[in-house]
Scaffold this motif. Structure first.
Motif, mmCIF file in Angstrom:
data_model
loop_
_atom_site.group_PDB
_atom_site.id
_atom_site.type_symbol
_atom_site.label_atom_id
_atom_site.label_comp_id
_atom_site.label_asym_id
_atom_site.label_seq_id
_atom_site.Cartn_x
_atom_site.Cartn_y
_atom_site.Cartn_z
ATOM 1 N N VAL A 186 0.835 -1.206 0.000
ATOM 2 C CA VAL A 186 0.000 0.000 0.000
ATOM 3 C C VAL A 186 0.871 1.258 0.000
ATOM 4 O O VAL A 186 0.556 2.243 -0.686
ATOM 5 C CB VAL A 186 -0.968 -0.010 1.194
ATOM 6 N N LEU A 187 1.981 1.235 0.736
ATOM 7 C CA LEU A 187 2.894 2.378 0.699
ATOM 8 C C LEU A 187 3.480 2.568 -0.707
ATOM 9 O O LEU A 187 3.617 3.693 -1.185
ATOM 10 C CB LEU A 187 4.020 2.179 1.716
ATOM 11 N N ASP A 188 3.816 1.460 -1.354
ATOM 12 C CA ASP A 188 4.368 1.558 -2.704
ATOM 13 C C ASP A 188 3.389 2.226 -3.655
ATOM 14 O O ASP A 188 3.791 3.009 -4.535
ATOM 15 C CB ASP A 188 4.722 0.164 -3.220
ATOM 16 N N GLU A 189 2.117 1.944 -3.503
ATOM 17 C CA GLU A 189 1.113 2.571 -4.360
ATOM 18 C C GLU A 189 1.090 4.080 -4.181
ATOM 19 O O GLU A 189 0.630 4.812 -5.068
ATOM 20 C CB GLU A 189 -0.260 1.978 -4.061
ATOM 21 N N GLN A 190 1.617 4.552 -3.052
ATOM 22 C CA GLN A 190 1.708 5.995 -2.802
ATOM 23 C C GLN A 190 3.089 6.554 -3.156
ATOM 24 O O GLN A 190 3.384 7.704 -2.873
ATOM 25 C CB GLN A 190 1.405 6.271 -1.326
ATOM 26 N N GLY A 191 3.919 5.705 -3.746
ATOM 27 C CA GLY A 191 5.254 6.141 -4.149
ATOM 28 C C GLY A 191 6.299 6.049 -3.062
ATOM 29 O O GLY A 191 7.411 6.561 -3.234
ATOM 30 N N GLY A 206 1.344 8.059 4.896
ATOM 31 C CA GLY A 206 1.103 6.810 4.185
ATOM 32 C C GLY A 206 0.630 5.704 5.106
ATOM 33 O O GLY A 206 -0.238 4.885 4.738
ATOM 34 N N LEU A 207 1.187 5.643 6.314
ATOM 35 C CA LEU A 207 0.769 4.625 7.268
ATOM 36 C C LEU A 207 -0.663 4.854 7.742
ATOM 37 O O LEU A 207 -1.400 3.893 8.011
ATOM 38 C CB LEU A 207 1.730 4.596 8.457
ATOM 39 N N GLU A 208 -1.074 6.108 7.854
ATOM 40 C CA GLU A 208 -2.474 6.397 8.177
ATOM 41 C C GLU A 208 -3.378 5.890 7.062
ATOM 42 O O GLU A 208 -4.467 5.339 7.312
ATOM 43 C CB GLU A 208 -2.665 7.900 8.391
ATOM 44 N N HIS A 209 -2.932 6.040 5.833
ATOM 45 C CA HIS A 209 -3.688 5.516 4.693
ATOM 46 C C HIS A 209 -3.768 3.992 4.768
ATOM 47 O O HIS A 209 -4.827 3.396 4.468
ATOM 48 C CB HIS A 209 -3.030 5.957 3.386
#
Length: 418
Positions: free
Chosen positions: A362-367, A409-412
């Motif tokens: 999921v973090l990767d999807e945010q770059g 990103g971790l909140e996401h």
């Protein structure tokens, strides 16, 4: 945000790293937080590699033509740069390998084949720690299995430090070698070198330090460390892959046998026997990683120009800020020290019951590029009862804004998995 003290001019530094402008996943600028696995490379290193291949490419030590002499000068010049970078007493104590793993294996095999007083056998003991990278565990397991030597190790405290409460029982008169990491690649822990080296010296044991996570991030003085061997790798310190370093005390390199045989490491060869060249060539059989050494020399130039003390201060400030911000994330547990005291710039954590691989994806999807898994340090995960961790690791070009991006990103991630 309160301004952080000790930061480098990251705006200027980042201009040297073209990959940091890379856009991924529909126009997201990459946030690279996987530096403990490998660092990015500045233009100065890329240019040195290109210049070598375009203008100087030849084999070293073996030719009298212009290109061979130029390649040899560049290769041996890189050795001079590394020797100065680590404050080695002699350039001949610097051995080029392909990575730190090979450096560690080199020492293990030398000791397995050595004569007294260095030989490891069934009457002796090998000491490591529970926080080691697999590269500093498996070679010693193999040596123990081959020779019958007893393998021992220091355990870990609940807060990610070495438990040295039984140091006199772990390191004994039977100990031949103590091999441990200066900085943990999974927890960032900076280990108490002085206490371990002092006890090893008291019983006459050799000391090997894995400085793979130290050499890129702080001044490294092999004389001040007091160890007998120090290993590190180039690709974590702005250099190319395929190049590592083993530093060893001159008298040991003279006494210990070579591990690999072949061209360049010999003095004379007959069909009956061979004699060996002096160190370092004694341990550099065959065509060495020439271009990679040239690139490492350029990386040393780059880091030296900035100043390792300034890099260390920058990373300490970033790490202190990152620990503080991460501890604000609900359900997040840092594996290892929860302060910036005596810790490096790698921070591993778990987020509730979300698997680290899912966190990383999921973090990767945010770059945002982080590392997931056991980081070649599975015994640490077993010690703390977790299957894996997510690891964020910082370097000289890391910024507070990237820490903030990680936290957001971790909140996401938390919202995504609800």
């Amino acid at each position: 945000m309160t301004p952080l003290h000790g930061l480098l001019d990251t705006e200027a530094i980042r201009k040297d790293f073209p990959i940091l402008d890379r856009m991924v996943h529909d126009g997201k600028k990459i946030v690279y937080l996987d530096n403990a696995a490998t660092s990015q490379k500045p233009r100065q290193v890329l240019d040195a590699l290109n210049a070598y291949y375009e203008q100087h490419n030849a084999n070293v030590h073996r030719g009298v033509h212009v290109l061979a002499e130029e390649a040899t000068a560049l290769y041996e010049g890189a050795r001079d740069k590394v020797a100065a970078f680590i404050n080695a007493p002699s350039r001949d104590e610097v051995i080029f390998t392909k990575n730190a793993s090979e450096s560690l294996n080199l020492v293990a095999n030398m000791l397995g084949w050595a004569d007294e007083p260095y030989r490891v056998d069934r009457e002796t003991e090998i000491v490591i720690t529970e926080m080691e990278h697999h590269s500093n565990i498996v070679p010693w397991q193999l040596l123990s299995q081959r020779t019958g030597a007893k393998l021992k190790w220091f355990g870990l405290t609940d807060d990610g430090r070495l438990d040295l409460s039984n140091i006199d029982q772990v390191i004994t008169e039977k100990t031949k070698i103590v091999s441990f990491t200066l900085v943990s690649n999974i927890m960032g822990t900076i280990n108490p070198v002085d206490a371990i080296v002092r006890r090893a010296q008291d019983v006459g044991a050799l000391v090997l330090i894995d400085a793979s996570q130290a050499a890129p991030h702080m001044p490294l003085d092999v004389q001040a460390l007091g160890a007998d061997f120090v290993a590190f790798t180039g690709h974590k310190m702005c250099g190319p892959t395929g190049i590592g370093v083993l530093w060893g005390r001159q008298e040991l390199l003279e006494d210990l046998p070579p591990f690999l045989g072949g061209g360049e490491m010999i003095e004379t060869v007959s069909m009956h026997s061979s004699t060996y060249a002096p160190a370092p060539h004694k341990f550099e059989a065959g065509t060495p990683p020439i271009a990679q050494a040239v690139g490492l020399g350029a990386a040393v130039d780059y880091l030296t120009a900035i100043g390792m003390d300034k890099i260390e201060a920058h990373e300490h400030a970033i790490t202190e800020y990152a620990v503080k911000r991460l501890l604000e994330v609900p359900d997040l547990r840092i594996i290892g020290p929860t302060t910036a005291e005596d810790r490096g710039a790698a921070i591993s954590f778990v987020l509730g019951d979300i698997h680290p691989h899912d966190v990383g994806q999921v973090l990767d999807e945010q770059g945002i590029a982080v590392r997931v898994g056991h980081h070649c340090a599975r015994p640490v995960c077993l010690r703390y009862g977790i299957p894996a961790t997510t690891r964020a690791s910082f370097y000289l070009y890391s910024t507070p804004a990237e820490v903030d991006a990680l936290v957001e990103g971790l909140e996401h991630v938390r919202n995504f998995f609800g």
